[in-house]
Design a protein around this motif. Structure first.
Motif, PDB file in Angstrom:
ATOM      1  N   ASN A  38      27.873  42.438   0.017  1.00  0.00           N
ATOM      2  CA  ASN A  38      27.557  42.178  -1.385  1.00  0.00           C
ATOM      3  C   ASN A  38      26.754  40.896  -1.500  1.00  0.00           C
ATOM      4  O   ASN A  38      27.012  39.933  -0.786  1.00  0.00           O
ATOM      5  N   ASP A  39      25.766  40.883  -2.388  1.00  0.00           N
ATOM      6  CA  ASP A  39      24.964  39.673  -2.552  1.00  0.00           C
ATOM      7  C   ASP A  39      24.246  39.709  -3.885  1.00  0.00           C
ATOM      8  O   ASP A  39      24.038  40.772  -4.483  1.00  0.00           O
ATOM      9  N   GLN A  40      23.837  38.522  -4.331  1.00  0.00           N
ATOM     10  CA  GLN A  40      23.035  38.404  -5.551  1.00  0.00           C
ATOM     11  C   GLN A  40      21.611  38.913  -5.336  1.00  0.00           C
ATOM     12  O   GLN A  40      20.941  39.300  -6.286  1.00  0.00           O
ATOM     13  N   GLY A  41      21.143  38.877  -4.083  1.00  0.00           N
ATOM     14  CA  GLY A  41      19.789  39.317  -3.782  1.00  0.00           C
ATOM     15  C   GLY A  41      19.788  40.568  -2.929  1.00  0.00           C
ATOM     16  O   GLY A  41      20.755  41.326  -2.871  1.00  0.00           O
ATOM     17  N   GLU A  59      25.913  48.507   1.062  1.00  0.00           N
ATOM     18  CA  GLU A  59      25.761  47.210   0.429  1.00  0.00           C
ATOM     19  C   GLU A  59      25.602  47.383  -1.071  1.00  0.00           C
ATOM     20  O   GLU A  59      25.082  48.389  -1.547  1.00  0.00           O
ATOM     21  N   VAL A  60      26.087  46.387  -1.806  1.00  0.00           N
ATOM     22  CA  VAL A  60      25.896  46.296  -3.251  1.00  0.00           C
ATOM     23  C   VAL A  60      25.132  45.009  -3.500  1.00  0.00           C
ATOM     24  O   VAL A  60      25.627  43.922  -3.195  1.00  0.00           O
ATOM     25  N   THR A  61      23.916  45.124  -4.016  1.00  0.00           N
ATOM     26  CA  THR A  61      23.055  43.954  -4.185  1.00  0.00           C
ATOM     27  C   THR A  61      22.718  43.745  -5.663  1.00  0.00           C
ATOM     28  O   THR A  61      22.974  44.589  -6.502  1.00  0.00           O
ATOM     29  N   GLY A  62      22.160  42.562  -5.947  1.00  0.00           N
ATOM     30  CA  GLY A  62      21.733  42.255  -7.303  1.00  0.00           C
ATOM     31  C   GLY A  62      22.828  41.709  -8.197  1.00  0.00           C
ATOM     32  O   GLY A  62      22.634  41.539  -9.401  1.00  0.00           O
ATOM     33  N   GLY A  63      24.000  41.373  -7.617  1.00  0.00           N
ATOM     34  CA  GLY A  63      25.092  40.822  -8.403  1.00  0.00           C
ATOM     35  C   GLY A  63      26.411  41.042  -7.705  1.00  0.00           C
ATOM     36  O   GLY A  63      26.508  41.835  -6.760  1.00  0.00           O
ATOM     37  N   CYS A  64      27.441  40.339  -8.165  1.00  0.00           N
ATOM     38  CA  CYS A  64      28.759  40.461  -7.554  1.00  0.00           C
ATOM     39  C   CYS A  64      29.408  41.788  -7.954  1.00  0.00           C
ATOM     40  O   CYS A  64      28.960  42.470  -8.883  1.00  0.00           O
ATOM     41  N   PHE A  65      30.486  42.149  -7.257  1.00  0.00           N
ATOM     42  CA  PHE A  65      31.199  43.388  -7.546  1.00  0.00           C
ATOM     43  C   PHE A  65      31.639  43.461  -9.010  1.00  0.00           C
ATOM     44  O   PHE A  65      31.657  44.529  -9.598  1.00  0.00           O
ATOM     45  N   ALA A  75      29.548  53.295  -4.086  1.00  0.00           N
ATOM     46  CA  ALA A  75      29.449  53.052  -2.641  1.00  0.00           C
ATOM     47  C   ALA A  75      30.710  53.519  -1.931  1.00  0.00           C
ATOM     48  O   ALA A  75      30.641  54.139  -0.854  1.00  0.00           O
ATOM     49  N   VAL A  76      31.880  53.242  -2.515  1.00  0.00           N
ATOM     50  CA  VAL A  76      33.139  53.677  -1.908  1.00  0.00           C
ATOM     51  C   VAL A  76      33.193  55.197  -1.842  1.00  0.00           C
ATOM     52  O   VAL A  76      33.539  55.780  -0.804  1.00  0.00           O
ATOM     53  N   VAL A  77      32.835  55.860  -2.933  1.00  0.00           N
ATOM     54  CA  VAL A  77      32.874  57.326  -2.974  1.00  0.00           C
ATOM     55  C   VAL A  77      31.912  57.920  -1.956  1.00  0.00           C
ATOM     56  O   VAL A  77      32.248  58.860  -1.226  1.00  0.00           O
ATOM     57  N   ALA A  90      35.628  45.421   1.751  1.00  0.00           N
ATOM     58  CA  ALA A  90      34.469  44.979   0.973  1.00  0.00           C
ATOM     59  C   ALA A  90      34.536  43.471   0.756  1.00  0.00           C
ATOM     60  O   ALA A  90      35.566  42.942   0.340  1.00  0.00           O
ATOM     61  N   GLU A  91      33.433  42.788   1.056  1.00  0.00           N
ATOM     62  CA  GLU A  91      33.370  41.333   0.869  1.00  0.00           C
ATOM     63  C   GLU A  91      32.514  41.004  -0.339  1.00  0.00           C
ATOM     64  O   GLU A  91      31.367  41.413  -0.445  1.00  0.00           O
ATOM     65  N   ALA A  92      33.085  40.268  -1.272  1.00  0.00           N
ATOM     66  CA  ALA A  92      32.362  39.863  -2.476  1.00  0.00           C
ATOM     67  C   ALA A  92      31.454  38.675  -2.183  1.00  0.00           C
ATOM     68  O   ALA A  92      31.631  37.948  -1.204  1.00  0.00           O
ATOM     69  N   VAL A  93      30.477  38.480  -3.048  1.00  0.00           N
ATOM     70  CA  VAL A  93      29.602  37.320  -2.969  1.00  0.00           C
ATOM     71  C   VAL A  93      30.438  36.043  -2.882  1.00  0.00           C
ATOM     72  O   VAL A  93      31.452  35.897  -3.577  1.00  0.00           O
TER      73      VAL A  93
END
Length: 368
Positions: A38-41, A59-65, A75-77, A90-93
């Protein structure tokens, strides 16, 4: 039933290494594990590194969970349906907090029929913790970054003190004891994600009931936003080629981070983290990291040979203005080119500061 294991913790605490090490340990126990970064960018060094070791990665980008909650669920599904996983880590920003209210409780409330959410784990770097503690002992006003760090500890079900191999055993014992006294509702465990020592204690802690479910974190979102806004964030790609023959990718990366480390120390700028990969082809890459201004870069991985061409990705989070970070990285890349005989062609650096956190959900504890 899917087990979801949420990780939080300040930048540079070793969340990605923890995630990878524990995922491999769980796979040895027969689990099918996926991980989410996970990341802001975008363009994440962490994702590249994890994919070199694990099969199921998103990955989840563009902001925190908290602000990308539906993206996290999707993403989990996707991972569970396509890869048949039974466990997702899952690791948060690293600049995020208030996850009990904005991620953990919503997952339990809306998806609890199909998902078990493990205790929220805050990963801690002992040296970073000591730096914040010393500032408090000197009577300095609590900075916004220190406030954010404290909130991450306050809401933890598990406080996971990483990198115990980097401090003397006596200091490690005192730190763990002090955290247990200060945060009595949390399980406190110590380990090293790099060596693997103590990792089993963390896995055991994840099997226990969450001890902090009733915590109603009193978050000052203005201070939270101010803490995030102190950091300039950069994710930059650099195409590299040798002026003649080949160049040393690891030395190139080391020079970039060493120059950035020296610059940050001169400016008195806190380094959240700086990570750098240099991919030379055929799955071979160098990966180095920096978590403290003035410190030497850490070499996490090296390629087997020198390279004629490569692609580098730089992730840097430093407490400074974005324009200053752009210039510092540009200068560091130029120095690395000169030192190693490489020629670089970079995308224009576009450092930024995160916007105000606006969670999709924010749920109070049951009965509150």
């Amino acid at each position: 039933m899917i087990t979801f294991i949420p990780l939080t913790g300040f930048l540079g605490a070793g969340k990605t290494t923890t995630m990878t090490t524990t995922a491999l340990a769980l796979e040895e126990k027969g689990h099918r594990v996926a991980v989410i970064t996970n990341d802001q960018g975008v363009e994440l060094v962490d994702t590249h590194l994890v994919r070199s070791k694990l099969d199921s990665v998103a990955e989840v980008t563009g902001g925190c969970f908290c602000c990308k909650f539906e993206d996290l669920v999707e993403a989990v599904v996707a991972l569970t349906e396509s890869d048949g996983v039974d466990t997702v880590i899952a690791e948060a920003v690293g600049s995020c907090t208030d996850l009990q209210a904005t991620v953990v409780r919503p997952l339990r409330r809306y998806y609890g029929e199909n998902m078990v959410v493990a205790p929220l784990t805050t990963v801690v770097d002992p040296l970073r913790h000591r730096a914040f503690e010393r500032a408090a002992q000197r009577g300095e006003p609590e900075s916004d970054l220190s406030y954010l760090f404290r909130q991450q500890l306050t809401e933890a079900d598990v406080i996971a003190v990483n990198k115990l191999d980097t401090i003397p055993a006596g200091q490690a014992g005192e730190l763990l004891l002090g955290l247990r006294k200060q945060y009595g509702d949390a399980a406190v465990v110590g380990y090293s994600a790099t060596t693997g020592e103590g990792v089993d204690t963390l896995l055991t802690a994840w099997e226990a009931p969450a001890g902090n479910q009733a915590v109603d974190l009193d978050v000052d979102y203005d201070r939270y936003a101010a803490a995030e806004a102190q950091l300039a964030w950069m994710n930059q790609e650099v195409e590299l080629s040798a002026v003649e023959g080949e160049f040393d990718a690891t030395e190139w990366a080391r020079t970039v981070l060493a120059r950035l480390s020296g610059w940050a120390a001169e400016q008195g700028a806190v380094v959240g983290h700086a990570k750098l990969t240099v991919e030379v082809g055929d799955g071979e890459f160098a990966k180095l990291s920096l978590t403290e201004a003035g410190a030497e870069p850490t070499v996490d991985r090296t390629p087997a040979s020198a390279a004629g061409g490569a692609r580098a990705v730089i992730n840097a989070r430093v407490a400074c203005e974005p324009d200053d970070l752009d210039r510092a990285v540009t200068d560091a890349v130029a120095a690395a080119d000169q030192t190693t005989g490489a020629r670089s062609s970079a995308t224009s650096p576009v450092s930024f500061k995160p916007g105000y956190p606006r969670p999709v959900h924010r749920l109070a504890p049951a009965g509150a």
